[in-house]
Design an enzyme around this catalytic site. Structure first.
Site, PDB file in Angstrom:
ATOM      1  N   LYS A   8       1.051  -1.371   0.009  1.00  0.00           N
ATOM      2  CA  LYS A   8       0.038   0.207   0.093  1.00  0.00           C
ATOM      3  C   LYS A   8       0.839   1.244  -0.102  1.00  0.00           C
ATOM      4  O   LYS A   8       1.836   1.539   1.040  1.00  0.00           O
ATOM      5  CB  LYS A   8      -0.901  -0.077   1.233  1.00  0.00           C
ATOM      6  CG  LYS A   8      -1.817   1.133   1.147  1.00  0.00           C
ATOM      7  CD  LYS A   8      -2.640   1.490   2.366  1.00  0.00           C
ATOM      8  CE  LYS A   8      -1.680   2.650   3.077  1.00  0.00           C
ATOM      9  NZ  LYS A   8      -1.540   4.055   2.300  1.00  0.00           N
TER      10      LYS A   8
ATOM     11  N   GLY B 247       7.381   4.533   8.268  1.00  0.00           N
ATOM     12  CA  GLY B 247       6.340   5.725   8.492  1.00  0.00           C
ATOM     13  C   GLY B 247       6.644   6.291   9.757  1.00  0.00           C
ATOM     14  O   GLY B 247       7.606   5.987  10.209  1.00  0.00           O
ATOM     15  N   SER B 248       5.485   6.988  10.283  1.00  0.00           N
ATOM     16  CA  SER B 248       5.901   7.732  11.639  1.00  0.00           C
ATOM     17  C   SER B 248       5.795   6.511  12.855  1.00  0.00           C
ATOM     18  O   SER B 248       5.238   5.451  12.536  1.00  0.00           O
ATOM     19  CB  SER B 248       4.722   8.487  11.819  1.00  0.00           C
ATOM     20  OG  SER B 248       3.253   7.753  11.572  1.00  0.00           O
ATOM     21  N   THR B 249       6.556   7.167  13.831  1.00  0.00           N
ATOM     22  CA  THR B 249       6.743   6.054  15.099  1.00  0.00           C
ATOM     23  C   THR B 249       5.264   6.014  15.585  1.00  0.00           C
ATOM     24  O   THR B 249       4.898   4.725  16.092  1.00  0.00           O
ATOM     25  CB  THR B 249       7.606   6.661  15.994  1.00  0.00           C
ATOM     26  OG1 THR B 249       8.923   6.843  15.346  1.00  0.00           O
ATOM     27  CG2 THR B 249       7.568   6.129  17.328  1.00  0.00           C
ATOM     28  N   GLU B 250       4.564   6.844  15.397  1.00  0.00           N
ATOM     29  CA  GLU B 250       3.150   6.711  16.192  1.00  0.00           C
ATOM     30  C   GLU B 250       2.514   5.515  15.332  1.00  0.00           C
ATOM     31  O   GLU B 250       1.722   4.596  15.854  1.00  0.00           O
ATOM     32  CB  GLU B 250       2.528   8.004  15.705  1.00  0.00           C
ATOM     33  CG  GLU B 250       1.158   8.299  16.737  1.00  0.00           C
ATOM     34  CD  GLU B 250       0.623   9.520  16.092  1.00  0.00           C
ATOM     35  OE1 GLU B 250       1.182  10.396  15.487  1.00  0.00           O
ATOM     36  OE2 GLU B 250      -0.924   9.569  16.325  1.00  0.00           O
TER      37      GLU B 250
ATOM     38  N   GLY C  75       3.792   3.243  13.622  1.00  0.00           N
ATOM     39  CA  GLY C  75       4.348   1.894  13.859  1.00  0.00           C
ATOM     40  C   GLY C  75       4.181   1.306  15.307  1.00  0.00           C
ATOM     41  O   GLY C  75       3.788   0.197  15.275  1.00  0.00           O
TER      42      GLY C  75
ATOM     43  N   GLU D  26      10.418   0.625  10.307  1.00  0.00           N
ATOM     44  CA  GLU D  26      11.497   1.489   9.828  1.00  0.00           C
ATOM     45  C   GLU D  26      10.736   3.082  10.199  1.00  0.00           C
ATOM     46  O   GLU D  26      10.088   3.247   9.296  1.00  0.00           O
ATOM     47  CB  GLU D  26      11.836   1.672   8.650  1.00  0.00           C
ATOM     48  CG  GLU D  26      13.407   2.122   8.529  1.00  0.00           C
ATOM     49  CD  GLU D  26      13.223   3.511   7.868  1.00  0.00           C
ATOM     50  OE1 GLU D  26      12.931   4.493   8.722  1.00  0.00           O
ATOM     51  OE2 GLU D  26      13.097   3.902   6.551  1.00  0.00           O
TER      52      GLU D  26
ATOM     53  N   CYS E 170      13.701  10.290   6.760  1.00  0.00           N
ATOM     54  CA  CYS E 170      13.501   9.692   8.008  1.00  0.00           C
ATOM     55  C   CYS E 170      14.916   9.670   8.853  1.00  0.00           C
ATOM     56  O   CYS E 170      15.060  10.145  10.040  1.00  0.00           O
ATOM     57  CB  CYS E 170      13.374   8.284   7.960  1.00  0.00           C
ATOM     58  SG  CYS E 170      14.057   7.284   6.887  1.00  0.00           S
TER      59      CYS E 170
ATOM     60  N   GLU F 136      10.427  14.989  15.517  1.00  0.00           N
ATOM     61  CA  GLU F 136      10.866  14.756  14.153  1.00  0.00           C
ATOM     62  C   GLU F 136       9.981  16.078  13.438  1.00  0.00           C
ATOM     63  O   GLU F 136       8.980  15.886  13.376  1.00  0.00           O
ATOM     64  CB  GLU F 136      10.490  13.716  13.768  1.00  0.00           C
ATOM     65  CG  GLU F 136      10.852  13.262  12.351  1.00  0.00           C
ATOM     66  CD  GLU F 136      10.316  11.930  11.639  1.00  0.00           C
ATOM     67  OE1 GLU F 136       9.226  11.523  12.182  1.00  0.00           O
ATOM     68  OE2 GLU F 136      11.290  11.415  11.030  1.00  0.00           O
TER      69      GLU F 136
END
Ligand code: NAI
Length: 792
Positions: A191, A243-246, A248, A265, A299, A396
């Site tokens: 996706k 993508g974003s840590t959130e 993830g 990642e 990133c 970030e």
């Protein structure tokens, strides 16, 4: 544009736009909207969302919002295709990957222009960085496809992979996901990000054109809801996310207990460290690359400049002068340095963070305020005097904003560099090679570039430490994410082990006749025996249900103390591999000296026959020997990446590891888990077999007599799943191995989302006689890739 004589006087660049004609024709052909690519064909467009050119704000396409039914269809197609794809010879798979690489290369210009129109990045970058790296990735993995069986013996493909990618390097991230998955024999559903789905759709057309078998690659467009449906789909065996840590973290929770393999990642706040002896002109060029590549939407962007106090003003002056020369504007113009921000929402996010920073009274320098009057643009910005606690130093920003802080000593530089929850990358600038490697080794990051920045290559692993995620992409390291052990799936242990017998005084227990084994074991923390914080012990029963001793009932506080002790013992990781190996040999030797005693006790507590108990102790001794031998042999690699670069892959310990043991094989399982973890330099907090903890507690004295430094092995007895929960929640634990039941495994994975610690869980019975080898060592380490240029 002025007349030529004006240009000669001012030496201004004239406009030099790349033609977008071919891309325009292609977009026009699809003006009714794009469907998904499922089972080798494009579906009819469904519910459409709009795709914009961020540099102009114009709508350029419409793509279909993927529904759960679309995900179902794509996963079914991937499942159907998987066995056949995996059964192709490596050579055949290799030819497919090679064809993809060739076709990408043939369309480099088309794909570069499309990427730039969709994402807003300068054509110079999509043409010279993104798309060539995409081709390189497919070529590299075409090679792996034919080598996978010989290079990864005893493994097989994971199966169907769900892959979710962001918008900052749309086609490059696709290549990072798809190439290794295919080379390793998997099929997939990918996706793309909702802001930038177009190059993925163009790639889908390439898959059809090259004759890739139907269902091997499926592309479903849509937003986070489509991504979430893919993550939740029971037919998916692995999720790979960038993508974003959130998000993830949400994916970590959503996949907990499902048995899906996971690699993440995530974000970063990477330090760019400049020492006073650095070549400042090169460092300035490095900074341009580090923070203004792709408008800082990278990133691993070097977004935190840490500069030696004495070099700060000269560096800032050079940097400001350089910033004034950056050309901001039309991304399709070949002389543009800084293009557009991907979308209004991202631009607003940058502005919001900057407003917060402005409230802190920092000093801002903006390169060039004459921005194009339409589209999403933000000027390159330098913020100086930033305190580590500032929101701009912590968050970030994902925009063209560099925040600068000074340091006085190398020690302070490392402390500042590591003062972040992330750990994706770092860049170190100094002409002193000793200092460069010293600092590179001490910074907690998955990639360190010395006197360089943003170097990538398909042969090198890329991925983060700490909250930047786990797993690597690229090279051998990345491929292991797409293979699993080739053995039948063991039956899960779905029943929780019986609760521990209550402490004496609460419930009477029958005492065993053998007084020799009737004893009270304490916890072992920081090299000392410790009473449990609760003050309670629990009765340890033998196979006949008689009490054979007492063990401490460890709780949250005990785990906290043990984690603290483990963190304090971190110099163990810096000991030479030879020294660690010697200590492990000594452990094995001391265990061997007490073989009979351990066997007798094991037999008494577990009810195992004398022969079986002796065999377990012997196997434990052998295992300790094996890992002692491995200590200086599980070494890293030098990757074959770019010319005039040495790329060193180092296996580093996680730091503090939590380990939770199963009830079975109380000594052998304990030794099998402790030894690989400590031989790689980790300090551990271990919960031994809850029902049979006494062999582990007897092990104290073996550790004590074997020169294992205090705090390297901390043993906390008690209820396994209670201790596992506390370890999973603890932010001081960097990685956690859990062997127990399926509920416990699920809980550990869900709770690990807090600091995104890497977990390795097993809710099934393990054949401990075979539980040995490199996979344990791989799981006990994380790889750091250090890039160093050479030559004048
Ligand atoms: P995001 O993490 O929301 O999006 C990345 C991908 O995940 C997209 O394909 C998105 O559709 C998908 N996604 C979103 N929610 C999902 C869910 N619940 N389950 C499954 N998939 C989901 O990133 P976003 O919102 O585009 O950017 C926000 C911030 O994240 C940025 O400002 C930046 O700080 C960071 N970011 C970091 C990236 C990196 O490479 N480390 C890449 C993109 C964003």
């Amino acid at each position: 544009m002025g007349v030529i004589k004006d240009i000669l006087r001012t030496m201004d660049y004239g406009p030099s736009p790349e033609s977008s004609e071919h891309v325009g024709v292609w977009l026009e052909e699809h003006k009714a909207g794009f469907g998904h690519f499922i089972n080798g064909v494009f579906t009819k467009p469904g519910d459409l969302f709009e795709v914009f050119n961020p540099a102009t704000g114009e709508r350029i396409a419409r793509a279909t919002q993927g529904s759960p039914a679309d995900i179902d269809a794509a996963v079914a197609a991937a499942r159907k295709a998987q066995a056949k794809w995996a059964a192709l010879s490596g050579f055949e798979r290799s030819k497919h990957l090679y064809a993809l690489a060739r076709h990408v290369q043939k369309r480099e210009r088309f794909l570069s222009v499309l990427e730039t129109i969709d994402n807003g990045k300068p054509i110079r970058e999509s043409r010279d960085i993104d798309i060539p790296l995409v081709a390189r990735h497919f070529y590299h993995h075409a090679g792996w496809a034919s080598l996978i069986d010989s290079e990864f013996p005893g493994t097989k493909p994971v199966g169907v992979c769900g892959q979710i990618i962001p918008w900052n390097f749309p086609l490059l991230m696709l290549a990072w996901k798809i190439a290794p998955a295919l080379a390793a024999g998997n099929t997939l559903v990918l996706k793309p990000a909702e802001f930038t789905p177009l190059t993925a759709l163009a790639f889908a057309a390439i898959c059809a054109e090259t004759g890739l078998p139907a269902g091997v690659v499926n592309i479903v467009t849509g937003d986070g809801a489509t991504g979430a449906a893919l993550v939740a789909h029971p037919g998916v065996d692995k999720i790979a996310f960038t993508g974003s840590t959130e998000v993830g973290r949400a994916i970590r929770k959503a996949t907990a207990g499902t048995g899906k393999k996971l690699s993440l990642e995530l974000g970063g706040k990477s330090p760019f460290v400049v020492f006073e002896d650095a070549d400042l002109d090169s460092a300035v060029e490095g900074l341009v690359d580090a923070i203004w590549l792709n408008q800082g939407q990278v990133c691993c962007a070097g977004s935190r400049l840490l500069v030696a106090e004495s070099a700060a003003e000269p560096l800032y002056a050079k940097l400001r002068a350089r910033m004034a020369n950056l050309r901001i504007g039309d991304p399709l113009d070949k002389s543009t340095d800084v293009g557009a921000i991907v979308a209004p929402v991202q631009l607003e996010r940058i502005r919001r963070l900057m407003r917060e920073g402005e409230g802190e009274g920092l000093e801002f320098f903006r390169a060039n305020d004459s921005l194009p009057d339409r589209g999403c643009f933000y000027p390159p910005t330098l913020v100086t005097g930033v305190e580590p606690a500032s929101v701009l130093a912590r968050e970030e920003i994902f925009g063209p904003v560099l925040v600068a802080t000074t340091f006085r000593t190398p020690h302070e530089a490392v402390a500042l560099a590591n003062n972040t929850r992330y750990g994706l990358a770092a860049s170190v600038w100094t002409e002193n090679v000793n200092r460069a490697f010293e600092v590179a080794a001490r910074i907690k990051a998955g990639v360190v570039w010395i006197n360089s920045t943003n170097m990538f290559d398909a042969a090198s692993g890329f991925g983060g430490y700490r909250e930047s995620g786990f797993g690597r992409e690229g090279g051998r390291e990345g491929l292991s994410e797409y293979r699993i052990a080739d053995e039948p799936r063991p039956k899960p242990n779905s029943t929780r082990p019986a609760r521990l017998a209550a402490s004496p005084g609460f419930a009477p227990t029958r005492k065993a006749a053998d007084a020799d084994i009737d004893r009270t074991a304490k916890l072992h923390i920081g090299g000392k025996q410790a009473r449990p914080d609760s003050g309670h012990s629990y009765a340890v029963l033998d196979a006949a249900g008689r009490e054979v001793g007492l063990a401490g009932l460890g709780n949250r506080k005990d785990i906290r103390n043990a984690v603290e002790a483990a963190a304090k013992a971190s110099s163990w990781g810096a000991a030479t591999a030879h020294n660690r190996g010697q200590v492990l040999y000594y452990v094995a030797e001391n265990l061997a000296a007490r073989e009979d005693e351990f066997a007798r006790r094991l037999s008494a507590v577990t009810g195992a026959s004398a022969r079986a108990a002796k065999a377990e102790v012997e196997a434990s001794i052998r295992r300790a020997f094996v890992y002692a031998g491995y200590a200086d042999k599980f070494d890293g690699a030098v990757h074959a990446t770019r010319s005039r670069f040495v790329t060193i892959a180092m296996n580093e310990p996680w730091g503090v590891m939590g380990i939770v043991c199963p009830n079975e094989a109380p000594l052998l399982a304990f030794v099998s888990l402790v030894m690989p973890a400590i031989t790689m330099g980790n300090c551990i907090v271990i919960a031994p077999s809850a029902n049979h903890p006494l062999s582990a507690t007897d092990f104290y004295s073996v550790l004590d007599t074997s020169d294992v430094p205090a705090g390297v092995v901390n043993i906390v007895t008690g209820e396994a799943n209670v201790l596992a929960k506390t370890l999973a929640e603890h932010d001081g634990v960097d990685a956690l191995w859990y062997v127990g039941d399926t509920d416990g495994a699920a809980e550990v994975e869900a709770l690990s989302a807090g600091n995104l610690k890497a977990t390795w869980t097993c809710g099934a019975a393990i054949d401990w006689a075979k539980a040995e080898g490199r996979e344990f060592l791989r799981r006990a380490t994380q790889v750091k890739n250090i890039w160093t240029p050479y030559g004048e």
